[in-house]
Design an enzyme around this catalytic site. Sequence first.
Site, PDB file in Angstrom:
ATOM      1  N   ASP A 261     -46.457   2.252 -11.398  1.00  0.00           N
ATOM      2  CA  ASP A 261     -45.122   2.158 -10.813  1.00  0.00           C
ATOM      3  C   ASP A 261     -44.080   2.536 -11.867  1.00  0.00           C
ATOM      4  O   ASP A 261     -44.172   2.115 -13.029  1.00  0.00           O
ATOM      5  CB  ASP A 261     -44.867   0.732 -10.320  1.00  0.00           C
ATOM      6  CG  ASP A 261     -43.607   0.629  -9.488  1.00  0.00           C
ATOM      7  OD1 ASP A 261     -43.692   0.844  -8.272  1.00  0.00           O
ATOM      8  OD2 ASP A 261     -42.535   0.335 -10.061  1.00  0.00           O
ATOM      9  N   ASN A 269     -32.055   5.701  -9.381  1.00  0.00           N
ATOM     10  CA  ASN A 269     -31.447   6.363  -8.220  1.00  0.00           C
ATOM     11  C   ASN A 269     -29.982   5.980  -8.060  1.00  0.00           C
ATOM     12  O   ASN A 269     -29.128   6.831  -7.786  1.00  0.00           O
ATOM     13  CB  ASN A 269     -32.216   5.996  -6.943  1.00  0.00           C
ATOM     14  CG  ASN A 269     -33.414   6.902  -6.701  1.00  0.00           C
ATOM     15  OD1 ASN A 269     -33.458   8.029  -7.172  1.00  0.00           O
ATOM     16  ND2 ASN A 269     -34.395   6.398  -5.979  1.00  0.00           N
ATOM     17  N   HIS A 274     -30.250  10.507  -6.356  1.00  0.00           N
ATOM     18  CA  HIS A 274     -31.621  10.708  -5.887  1.00  0.00           C
ATOM     19  C   HIS A 274     -32.231  12.003  -6.433  1.00  0.00           C
ATOM     20  O   HIS A 274     -33.455  12.089  -6.592  1.00  0.00           O
ATOM     21  CB  HIS A 274     -31.658  10.725  -4.359  1.00  0.00           C
ATOM     22  CG  HIS A 274     -31.426   9.373  -3.758  1.00  0.00           C
ATOM     23  ND1 HIS A 274     -32.425   8.421  -3.670  1.00  0.00           N
ATOM     24  CD2 HIS A 274     -30.311   8.789  -3.229  1.00  0.00           C
ATOM     25  CE1 HIS A 274     -31.950   7.320  -3.103  1.00  0.00           C
ATOM     26  NE2 HIS A 274     -30.659   7.528  -2.824  1.00  0.00           N
ATOM     27  N   ASP A 278     -35.787  12.097  -8.162  1.00  0.00           N
ATOM     28  CA  ASP A 278     -36.881  13.003  -7.792  1.00  0.00           C
ATOM     29  C   ASP A 278     -37.423  13.735  -9.020  1.00  0.00           C
ATOM     30  O   ASP A 278     -38.634  13.929  -9.150  1.00  0.00           O
ATOM     31  CB  ASP A 278     -36.396  14.027  -6.758  1.00  0.00           C
ATOM     32  CG  ASP A 278     -36.164  13.411  -5.388  1.00  0.00           C
ATOM     33  OD1 ASP A 278     -36.626  12.267  -5.158  1.00  0.00           O
ATOM     34  OD2 ASP A 278     -35.507  14.064  -4.550  1.00  0.00           O
ATOM     35  N   GLU A 304     -42.145   5.239  -5.429  1.00  0.00           N
ATOM     36  CA  GLU A 304     -42.351   5.505  -6.854  1.00  0.00           C
ATOM     37  C   GLU A 304     -43.698   4.972  -7.347  1.00  0.00           C
ATOM     38  O   GLU A 304     -43.924   4.838  -8.549  1.00  0.00           O
ATOM     39  CB  GLU A 304     -41.214   4.892  -7.676  1.00  0.00           C
ATOM     40  CG  GLU A 304     -41.199   3.377  -7.736  1.00  0.00           C
ATOM     41  CD  GLU A 304     -40.467   2.719  -6.568  1.00  0.00           C
ATOM     42  OE1 GLU A 304     -40.096   1.534  -6.702  1.00  0.00           O
ATOM     43  OE2 GLU A 304     -40.261   3.391  -5.534  1.00  0.00           O
TER      44      GLU A 304
END
Length: 384
Positions: A261, A269, A274, A278, A304
């Site tokens: 994770d 974010n 975002h 990404d 994630e």
Amino acid sequence: MPILDTYTIYFLIFMGNLIMCLMLIIFAKTTGFEVLMRYYTYAKLLQTSGAGVLLFRGIVPVDFSVIVGNGLVFLGIALEVCCIVHIDRVPLKSVVKRWLQVAAGLAVGFALLYLAGANIGIRAFISAMSIAVYSLVAAAGLFFRSNSTNLRRVVALFFLILAACQVVRALYAFSLGPNHAPFSLSLSQMFAFISIYLHMLISTMSFLLMSREVIDIRLQEAATKDFLTGIYNRAQFMQMSEKLLSLMIRQQRPVTVFMIDCDNFKAINDTYGHAVGDSVLVNFSQDTQAILRKEDLFGRYGGEEFIIFAPNTTDSDALIMGQKIQSAILLSAAGDLTIPKYTISIGTATMIPETLADMEKLIKRADQALLQAKRNGRNQIVQF
């Protein structure tokens, strides 16, 4: 006694290119008129125009026919080969420009040679050798690619044969010199023009078949790969790991599952947006994939969270692998200014098939270890 006169064959080449243009437009309308298909259609239009100008020599001035007709054909074949070599990806405009510049240079050189009084045998030699070189480039571009398929290898073989035919045609024209007559009624000329006709037919049909193959490959990847990171999606990962687990059970080999994770991903974010988030996921996927072995399975489990299925991996091996991944992430984040520094938490669960042979339980244990790593402060590895 020849079966067909060469003028008839050349007329068929002109009509064939014209029909192929129509096929390409119809194909493009049904599959989406992408950039590569547009380039290829332009290539066939150039060749059709050039063949038409050469065909109607006498109706149009001879000098214009020879210079413009051959020039258009050179440009068309260059663009065609460029599209074939880049069949699975759209070439950059700069790449296309370089291809056309080389072809334009060849066309200008041919025109200067004609104006200087070079005999028809030499001109036919240069024309045939140019097509041969283009065919060899197409063959090499299809055969030696890392992702070459069986279809592309077969097409490469066809281009190799076509190149050989053009070399024979070139040598024959050169041997005749000023006595060479392109539209003479002879078996040698008939076979020479048939080779050009086959080049037109095979190249276009091959491009359509390979385009269809690329579409099928992309559809398959869309169904099995994560759109953002390019690694396996959850469904495909589970399907493949179940099969690999069955093999490990039969061989009584150890297996480790990693649950990974990205720490505080929501904060990334919220702070950077975002798009940056990404980029972090893509960066992590690429760095991790570079470390994993060929037999390891790597997938995006959701959001994630990522998962690795590592066959033939003990708990001590898993710890070393996890540390390598963490080190790679640390170095990559420090050297890439486009993404913020981030850390990862890893939970692992190792099993010998004789003691545990259930994929869901193995994932659950790895997930529990991951939760413990988060509770302990993140940025660490916990083994179940």
